[in-house]
Enzyme design. Structure first.
Site, PDB file in Angstrom:
ATOM      1  N   CYS A  49      47.114  -6.915  39.891  1.00 56.32           N
ATOM      2  CA  CYS A  49      47.044  -6.225  38.601  1.00 56.32           C
ATOM      3  C   CYS A  49      46.241  -4.913  38.699  1.00 56.32           C
ATOM      4  O   CYS A  49      46.768  -3.937  39.198  1.00 56.32           O
ATOM      5  CB  CYS A  49      46.510  -7.163  37.522  1.00 56.32           C
ATOM      6  SG  CYS A  49      47.078  -6.653  35.892  1.00 56.32           S
ATOM      7  N   GLU A  63      48.339 -15.566  41.144  1.00 55.18           N
ATOM      8  CA  GLU A  63      47.375 -16.677  41.271  1.00 55.18           C
ATOM      9  C   GLU A  63      47.562 -17.740  40.181  1.00 55.18           C
ATOM     10  O   GLU A  63      47.153 -18.886  40.357  1.00 55.18           O
ATOM     11  CB  GLU A  63      45.932 -16.137  41.257  1.00 55.18           C
ATOM     12  CG  GLU A  63      45.418 -15.565  39.932  1.00 55.18           C
ATOM     13  CD  GLU A  63      45.702 -14.076  39.745  1.00 55.18           C
ATOM     14  OE1 GLU A  63      46.667 -13.574  40.339  1.00 55.18           O
ATOM     15  OE2 GLU A  63      44.975 -13.429  38.970  1.00 55.18           O
ATOM     16  N   LYS A  75      18.107 -41.055  38.719  1.00 51.19           N
ATOM     17  CA  LYS A  75      17.634 -41.422  37.378  1.00 51.19           C
ATOM     18  C   LYS A  75      18.786 -41.482  36.364  1.00 51.19           C
ATOM     19  O   LYS A  75      19.546 -40.527  36.222  1.00 51.19           O
ATOM     20  CB  LYS A  75      16.589 -40.405  36.890  1.00 51.19           C
ATOM     21  CG  LYS A  75      15.392 -40.244  37.800  1.00 51.19           C
ATOM     22  CD  LYS A  75      14.666 -41.542  38.078  1.00 51.19           C
ATOM     23  CE  LYS A  75      13.606 -41.885  37.083  1.00 51.19           C
ATOM     24  NZ  LYS A  75      12.922 -43.169  37.412  1.00 51.19           N
ATOM     25  N   HIS A  94      50.057 -11.518  37.942  1.00 49.19           N
ATOM     26  CA  HIS A  94      49.002 -12.373  38.509  1.00 49.19           C
ATOM     27  C   HIS A  94      49.628 -13.586  39.200  1.00 49.19           C
ATOM     28  O   HIS A  94      49.776 -14.640  38.578  1.00 49.19           O
ATOM     29  CB  HIS A  94      48.071 -12.862  37.397  1.00 49.19           C
ATOM     30  CG  HIS A  94      47.228 -11.788  36.804  1.00 49.19           C
ATOM     31  ND1 HIS A  94      45.985 -11.459  37.314  1.00 49.19           N
ATOM     32  CD2 HIS A  94      47.439 -10.950  35.766  1.00 49.19           C
ATOM     33  CE1 HIS A  94      45.474 -10.472  36.607  1.00 49.19           C
ATOM     34  NE2 HIS A  94      46.332 -10.151  35.653  1.00 49.19           N
ATOM     35  N   GLY A 116      31.980 -30.808  36.013  1.00 49.51           N
ATOM     36  CA  GLY A 116      33.337 -31.153  36.436  1.00 49.51           C
ATOM     37  C   GLY A 116      34.169 -31.936  35.441  1.00 49.51           C
ATOM     38  O   GLY A 116      34.980 -32.771  35.841  1.00 49.51           O
ATOM     39  N   GLY A 137      29.124 -27.981  33.309  1.00 40.64           N
ATOM     40  CA  GLY A 137      29.360 -27.505  34.676  1.00 40.64           C
ATOM     41  C   GLY A 137      29.392 -28.593  35.726  1.00 40.64           C
ATOM     42  O   GLY A 137      29.272 -28.322  36.915  1.00 40.64           O
TER      43      GLY A 137
HETATM   44  N1  GLN Z   1      43.049  -2.992  33.074  1.00 41.19           N
HETATM   45  C1  GLN Z   1      44.383  -3.003  33.550  1.00 41.19           C
HETATM   46  C2  GLN Z   1      45.395  -3.024  32.423  1.00 41.19           C
HETATM   47  O1  GLN Z   1      45.095  -3.356  31.329  1.00 41.19           O
HETATM   48  C3  GLN Z   1      44.621  -4.189  34.471  1.00 41.19           C
HETATM   49  C4  GLN Z   1      44.487  -5.512  33.809  1.00 41.19           C
HETATM   50  C5  GLN Z   1      44.303  -6.650  34.752  1.00 41.19           C
HETATM   51  O2  GLN Z   1      43.894  -6.465  35.899  1.00 41.19           O
HETATM   52  N2  GLN Z   1      44.559  -7.871  34.302  1.00 41.19           N
HETATM   53  O3  GLN Z   1      46.544  -2.705  32.605  1.00 41.19           O
END
Ligand code: GLN
Length: 551
Positions: free
Chosen positions: A395, A528, A194, A526, A23, A21
């Site tokens: 999602c 992100e 240390k 997603h 880095g 943890g």
């Molecule tokens: N549980 C939902 C699905 O399987 C959404 C999955 C998620 O948020 N990655 O469709």
């Protein structure tokens, strides 16, 4: 014309000393970044010592976020760091676990590929590791491969991977170096930094036949020369090969900090590589990091989820890509992100708590699975819709937004997802037909709808304005989807599906028009996973812009 001979690829292993943890992932990514800035092509690997064949079957509270690659492979969150720092797309060959390596050795043995030999843990497991790394490096013709070995030296689990380092070094002595990321504590009662734990960690590493070439010294502050000298003497490295890695405000500072100790020069020299300066690469990085530090006005976002708690501690590891994407977008609009992690179950215990959401400029609900906490999330979404608080769902965050709309606008009181209620009268979110068999046969590993799929955006929507293009490709990880049978009902009631799969069957983005709500948008994919500091994701930027506009 004579072809110029391509030199051997170089290998940099990154291992951890003292504790986890601190880095290693950011060190691996940052080394890659500074080498890219010297004109080298770089690839990165993560090796995880656990038995799981991939990270897909793990609860995020166990090991942090499951990061999905373009090709759909479910991997460790560090792969996300590499992609975000290096602006490259990695594939399944860049990730391995003990389980995967053993599985492929056993499969080869069953196929007689070892031609009658006795197949042993050593050398066959480390040889499999080496051959996988070499194959992946060759595939992308990288100059340098940086390979992070999960865990900490001294753990029983990663010993075979260190054996691979030792064996590769014997075969290619000039092409392999090892970087140890170690922690140098300053105990509060002692008041002095240390180095002893690092000395012990190096001895342990030496016991595997590996000597670190460089020690990255993680600490709350830079080391003084005395401490560097101590580490040099006791750990058999040169003093200048001890690199400062103090705590920083932003992880994106790290490559710039490494260069204060001339780390790229040191690495180039050790690997016999020529210095090539590629202007531009770190300049834009510099500019953005400066903006991160200079933004004074903040934007406050509440992330409502459930994978935060570990004992008495709250960790945001399960949502690391979401957090980073928010940071990238905040940097883009010149704001300082202030992010609170909110447990959705809180709202199930006490609905009055919902009014606390008013303090935020926007609310985000990320992906998730199962029934725990979802009624709290649905209540949050309703509150955001009715109080015009910008809402961004990812999602599960989109599926729950659709359920909320069905229950409270379409007045289908028991609307639900069949993930939670198999016998609901109104399955507005339902399992994808091709997924049914997987669930029935309990085939859960690597069987979701995974990785990049194309989608088409409807013009004149918030989504199309954000992307500025009609065709997109985004990463997925789900088994359930908006039930096509209800799409028309939603449309009539004002909820627009502004992106769908090219055949129009799968709903990819849902939104309310701007005149009804400043930002009420969610994605089945997603976003992100495809955001980086240099290329913030357009939907995250659009979300934060609408948050910025909130009084
Ligand atoms: N549980 C939902 C699905 O399987 C959404 C999955 C998620 O948020 N990655 O469709």
């Amino acid at each position: 014309m004579a072809k110029t001979k391509k030199r051997n690829p170089k290998y940099i292993f990154v291992v951890g000393g003292v504790m986890s943890g601190v880095g290693k992932g950011i060190t691996t990514s940052s080394i890659g970044k500074i080498l890219q800035a010297r004109g080298l092509s770089v690839t990165a690997f993560k090796i995880d010592p656990y038995i799981n064949v991939d990270a897909g079957t793990m609860n995020p509270t166990e090991h942090g976020e499951v990061f999905v690659l373009k090709d759909g492979h479910e991997t460790d969150q560090d792969m996300g760091n590499y992609e975000r720092f290096l602006n490259i797309e990695l594939d399944r060959d860049n990730y391995m676990t003990t389980g995967l390596v053993y599985k492929s050795v056993i499969e080869k043995e069953r196929n007689l590929e070892y031609q009658g030999r006795c197949v042993q843990v050593v050398p066959h497991i480390p040889l499999e590791v080496i051959s996988r790394i070499k194959k992946a490096v060759k595939k992308v013709s990288a100059d340098v491969a940086i390979i992070e070995i999960g865990g900490t030296v001294g753990e029983y689990e990663n010993i075979l991977f260190l054996e691979a380092v030792r064996m590769l070094k014997i075969a290619h002595s000039k092409d392999v170096i090892t970087v140890m990321v170690s922690y140098i504590p300053t105990p509060s009662k002692v008041g002095e930094m240390k180095t002893k734990p690092t000395q012990h960690a190096v001895r342990t590493l030496n016991g595997t036949g590996v000597q670190p070439d460089i020690i990255v010294a993680r600490a709350d502050r830079p080391l003084d020369e005395k401490r560097k000298e101590k580490i040099a003497v006791f750990c058999s490295v040169r003093q200048e090969d001890v690199i400062n890695a103090p705590d920083v405000e932003s992880i994106y500072d790290v490559p710039l900090n490494f260069e204060k100790d001339a780390l790229s020069d040191i690495i180039l020299k050790k690997l016999g590589l020529h210095s090539r300066r590629k202007v531009g690469e770190l300049e834009e990085w510099h500019k953005r990091v400066k903006r991160i530090h200079q933004s004074s006005k903040s934007v406050r976002i509440g992330v409502v989820g459930k994978y935060f708690k570990t004992g008495d501690y709250v960790l945001s590891d399960a949502y690391i890509s979401v957090l980073e994407a928010l940071k990238h977008a905040a940097c883009e609009i010149g704001r300082k992100p202030e992010i609170d992690w909110i447990d959705s179950t809180d709202f199930e215990e006490d609905q009055k708590k919902l009014s606390s959401l008013k303090q935020y400029d926007g609310i985000l609900i990320p992906g998730g699975f199962g029934s725990r906490g979802i009624e709290g999330k649905i209540a949050v979404i309703r509150y955001c819709r009715e109080n015009r608080i910008p809402y961004f769902g990812l999602c599960y965050g989109m599926q729950l937004m659709v359920i909320e709309y069905a229950r409270h606008v379409l007045l289908l009181k028991d609307a639900h997802t069949t993930e939670v209620d198999k016998t609901t009268k109104h399955p507005v979110v339902d399992i994808m037909p091709e997924q049914k068999q997987n669930v029935l046969k309990k085939k859960y590993g690597a069987t979701m709808r995974l990785g990049c799929y194309p989608a088409r955006i409807t013009l004149k929507t918030i989504a199309s304005q954000a992307y500025g293009q009609e065709n997109i490709s985004e990463r997925h990880r789900h088994r359930y989807e908006v039930n096509p049978e209800y799409v028309e009902h939603f449309r009539k009631a004002g909820l627009l599906f502004s992106a769908t799969s090219p055949d129009g069957i799968l709903m990819e983005i849902a939104e309310l028009p701007k005149k009804k709500h400043p930002f009420f948008l969610a994605t089945q994919f997603h976003p992100e996973f495809q955001s980086s500091l240099l290329h913030p994701h357009p939907l995250f930027v659009a979300f934060l812009r609408s948050c910025q506009g909130r009084k």
